[in-house]
Motif scaffolding. Structure first.
Motif, PDB file in Angstrom:
ATOM      1  N   GLY A 300       0.811  -1.293   0.036  1.00 12.90           N
ATOM      2  CA  GLY A 300       0.176   0.013  -0.163  1.00 12.90           C
ATOM      3  C   GLY A 300       0.708   1.200  -0.084  1.00 12.90           C
ATOM      4  O   GLY A 300       0.302   2.497  -0.548  1.00 12.90           O
ATOM      5  N   ASN A 301       2.296   1.315   0.379  1.00 16.50           N
ATOM      6  CA  ASN A 301       2.800   2.343   0.482  1.00 16.50           C
ATOM      7  C   ASN A 301       3.202   2.934  -1.050  1.00 16.50           C
ATOM      8  O   ASN A 301       3.596   1.934  -1.918  1.00 16.50           O
ATOM      9  N   PRO A 302       3.133   4.150  -1.225  1.00 21.60           N
ATOM     10  CA  PRO A 302       3.068   4.484  -2.706  1.00 21.60           C
ATOM     11  C   PRO A 302       4.246   4.000  -3.668  1.00 21.60           C
ATOM     12  O   PRO A 302       4.176   3.654  -4.589  1.00 21.60           O
ATOM     13  N   ILE A 303       5.690   4.231  -3.121  1.00 21.52           N
ATOM     14  CA  ILE A 303       6.746   4.130  -3.764  1.00 21.52           C
ATOM     15  C   ILE A 303       6.853   2.543  -3.638  1.00 21.52           C
ATOM     16  O   ILE A 303       7.357   1.940  -4.850  1.00 21.52           O
ATOM     17  N   SER A 304       6.386   1.879  -2.823  1.00 19.68           N
ATOM     18  CA  SER A 304       6.525   0.287  -2.850  1.00 19.68           C
ATOM     19  C   SER A 304       5.509  -0.048  -4.050  1.00 19.68           C
ATOM     20  O   SER A 304       5.822  -0.987  -4.668  1.00 19.68           O
ATOM     21  N   PHE A 348      15.522  -1.014  -4.550  1.00 17.72           N
ATOM     22  CA  PHE A 348      15.324   0.041  -5.835  1.00 17.72           C
ATOM     23  C   PHE A 348      15.066   1.346  -5.121  1.00 17.72           C
ATOM     24  O   PHE A 348      13.956   1.586  -4.688  1.00 17.72           O
ATOM     25  N   LEU A 349      15.803   2.320  -5.026  1.00 19.86           N
ATOM     26  CA  LEU A 349      15.789   3.360  -4.224  1.00 19.86           C
ATOM     27  C   LEU A 349      15.775   4.655  -5.350  1.00 19.86           C
ATOM     28  O   LEU A 349      16.496   4.842  -6.139  1.00 19.86           O
ATOM     29  N   PRO A 350      14.861   5.714  -4.838  1.00 15.63           N
ATOM     30  CA  PRO A 350      14.610   6.859  -5.588  1.00 15.63           C
ATOM     31  C   PRO A 350      15.996   7.618  -5.843  1.00 15.63           C
ATOM     32  O   PRO A 350      16.837   7.888  -4.856  1.00 15.63           O
ATOM     33  N   GLN A 368      12.116   9.645   3.184  1.00 20.26           N
ATOM     34  CA  GLN A 368      11.523   9.281   4.552  1.00 20.26           C
ATOM     35  C   GLN A 368      10.786   8.005   4.204  1.00 20.26           C
ATOM     36  O   GLN A 368      10.035   7.596   5.235  1.00 20.26           O
ATOM     37  N   GLY A 369      11.245   7.108   3.527  1.00 25.74           N
ATOM     38  CA  GLY A 369      10.628   5.913   3.435  1.00 25.74           C
ATOM     39  C   GLY A 369       9.632   5.761   2.483  1.00 25.74           C
ATOM     40  O   GLY A 369       9.327   6.599   1.664  1.00 25.74           O
ATOM     41  N   SER A 370       8.934   4.607   1.975  1.00 24.78           N
ATOM     42  CA  SER A 370       8.263   4.325   0.714  1.00 24.78           C
ATOM     43  C   SER A 370       6.859   5.046   0.871  1.00 24.78           C
ATOM     44  O   SER A 370       6.073   4.786  -0.194  1.00 24.78           O
ATOM     45  N   GLY A 371       6.518   5.969   1.740  1.00 25.76           N
ATOM     46  CA  GLY A 371       5.277   6.765   1.785  1.00 25.76           C
ATOM     47  C   GLY A 371       5.566   8.298   1.255  1.00 25.76           C
ATOM     48  O   GLY A 371       4.928   9.216   0.847  1.00 25.76           O
TER      49      GLY A 371
END
Length: 403
Positions: A300-304, A348-350, A368-371
Motif C-alpha cells: 500500500g505504500n506509494p513508492i512500494s 530500488f531506491l529513488p 523518508q521511506g516508501s510513503g
C-alpha cells in the motif's frame, strides 16, 4: 511460502503468464497513425528491395575507382544526377557524373568522391583522393531484400518502427488488443482524490500512479471503487476486477488484522505463486491466479506500489500485450557519493540521474521511506543495489533503472 529473490520472482511471472497468441479475438487492425505504442501482431515483409537502386550516400562525383587510383586526377563531367530522377548516364574511362545524396548511381561508376575532395573547373573536375570500389554507394537491397521480414510480431512500436512501416507502404497494421487492467485500492484509510481526507486518511494516489504506469506499458487501466476493510465488499470488488485481463490491488497484503487480500483470494480458490520478494521497497508482494486471470497484491505504500508494478507487474502486462521482449531497461551510471546498504535485499531506491553522454552521474534522493511521494517526484530513476554487495564508493558504476 519462502520469499523469492528479485530474479526468481521475475522468472515465476514469466512462467505463469504465457505470451498471448495471434487468435482473431486478440488482434485488431489500426491505421498507422494510431499504431505507436501498440504491439505488432504480424510479421512485416519488405515490398521491394531497400534501397531499390544503388544509391549515393554523398554529394559529389560518381567515378570509376580505376580512373582515380593515381589522384589527383582530372576527369570530364558528362552530366548530373539528382535524387528523385533516374540516372541517364554511363561513365566511361576519364569521365565523371555529378551526383547528389540519394540519387541512383550511373552505370559504369563504382564509387562516389565527396565534393569536399574535388575542384570543379568548367566541364572538368579534379579528383583529389583515390577510393576503393563501392565507397559511398549503398548497394541495392543491402538494407533489406524484397520479401525479407523487416519486423517480427511481438515488437512494441516506437517512432523508428513506424517509419519503417511507412517506408514499406503499410497504411494499417495488425496489432494485439490492449489488455484491460483493473486497479483496486483497499483500506478504510484511503479516500477518493476529490474528497477532503480526515487527519487519519490519505487520498487514493496509488490508483492514479498505477493507471499512468499501465498506460505507459500499453494497457488500458480501469480504476475500481476503493475497497473498505470488509471481507464481503472486498470480495465483490475483486470479482469485478477479475473480469479484466489482469487485476492490481494496492494495500492489504501485509500481516495486519485487516489486511484481507490473501483471505479473499483463498476464499475464491485462487493459486498463489509467491507472497514475498527479497526487495526494498515492496517485500510483501502477492502474485497469483484466480478465475484464470493473473493478479498482484501490491503493497500500500506509494513508492512500494510504483516499484513492484514497474519491475513485476509490467512484465505480466507486457506478456498479455504480446510483447516478445519485456526486459527491464537497466543501465549504469557513476555514483556521485559513497553508498552502503544491507546486502540481504535488492534495493530500488529513488535517485537522480544527471549529466550528458559520457558523464552520467547518479545520486540517491533523500527520502523518508516508501510513503514519501515528494521524494519520488524529484527522482528520475531508481538506484539498484544488488543483494550480493554491501557498498560502492563514489566514482564507481552502479545499476540504475530509469523512471
Amino acid at each position: 511460502m519462502d520469499a523469492l529473490s528479485f530474479e526468481q520472482a521475475r522468472a515465476v511471472i514469466a512462467a505463469q503468464v504465457p505470451p498471448i497468441s495471434g487468435a482473431a479475438d486478440l488482434v485488431e487492425d489500426v491505421p498507422l497513425e494510431l499504431a505507436a505504442g501498440r504491439t505488432l501482431a504480424e510479421d512485416i515483409v519488405a515490398d521491394r528491395d531497400y534501397p531499390p537502386f544503388r544509391r549515393s550516400a554523398r554529394d559529389g562525383f560518381a567515378v570509376r575507382s580505376v580512373d582515380i587510383a593515381a589522384a589527383p586526377t582530372r576527369l570530364s563531367v558528362i552530366g548530373e544526377t539528382r535524387a528523385g530522377e533516374p540516372s541517364r548516364y554511363r561513365v566511361e574511362a576519364g569521365e565523371a557524373v555529378e551526383i547528389m545524396t540519394g540519387a541512383p548511381g550511373p552505370q559504369g561508376a563504382d564509387c562516389v568522391v565527396m565534393v569536399e575532395y574535388t575542384c570543379r573547373t568548367g566541364d572538368d573536375v579534379v579528383i583529389e583522393q583515390s577510393l576503393p570500389p563501392g565507397k559511398n554507394f549503398v548497394a541495392q537491397g543491402s538494407e533489406s531484400a524484397a520479401g525479407a521480414t523487416v519486423l517480427h510480431a511481438g515488437v512494441r512500436l516506437d517512432y523508428s518502427q513506424i517509419a519503417l512501416l511507412a517506408s514499406v507502404g503499410r497504411c494499417s497494421i495488425s496489432v494485439f488488443r490492449q489488455p484491460r487492467v483493473a486497479i483496486l485500492s483497499t483500506g478504510d484509510e484511503v479516500v477518493d482524490i476529490g474528497q477532503a481526507p480526515k487527519p487519519f486518511q490519505i487520498r487514493n494516489s496509488n490508483a492514479h500512479s498505477l493507471a499512468a504506469q499501465v498506460r505507459r506499458r500499453g494497457g488500458i487501466p480501469e480504476i475500481l471503487p476503493i475497497a473498505p476493510d470488509r471481507l464481503q465488499q472486498t470480495r465483490e470488488l475483486v470479482e469485478v476486477g477479475l473480469q479484466a485481463d489482469m487485476l492490481l490491488l494496492s494495500g492489504g497484503v501485509s500481516m495486519g488484522k485487516y489486511d484481507l487480500v490473501e483471505d479473499v483470494f483463498a476464499d475464491l480458490g485462487s493459486e498463489l505463486f509467491f507472497t514475498k520478494v527479497l526487495i526494498q521497497p515492496g517485500k510483501p508482494l502477492v502474485f497469483g491466479r484466480a478465475a484464470d486471470k493473473p493478479f498482484f497484491g501490491l503493497p500500500g505504500n506509494p513508492i512500494s506500489t510504483m516499484v513492484t508494478f514497474e519491475i513485476f507487474g509490467s512484465l505480466a502486462l507486457a506478456r498479455l500485450a504480446g510483447v516478445a521482449d519485456a526486459c527491464l531497461p537497466f543501465t549504469e551510471a557513476v555514483l556521485a557519493e559513497d553508498f552502503r546498504h544491507n546486502p540481504s535485499l535488492t534495493r530500488f531506491l529513488p535517485a537522480r540521474l544527471d549529466g550528458e553522454y559520457g558523464r552520467r552521474r547518479v545520486s540517491p534522493v533523500k527520502w523518508q521511506g516508501s510513503g514519501d511521494l515528494a521524494s519520488i517526484a524529484k527522482a528520475n530513476c531508481f538506484l539498484v543495489a544488488g543483494a550480493d554487495r554491501e557498498s560502492w564508493d563514489a566514482g564507481e558504476r552502479i545499476a540504475v533503472l530509469p523512471l
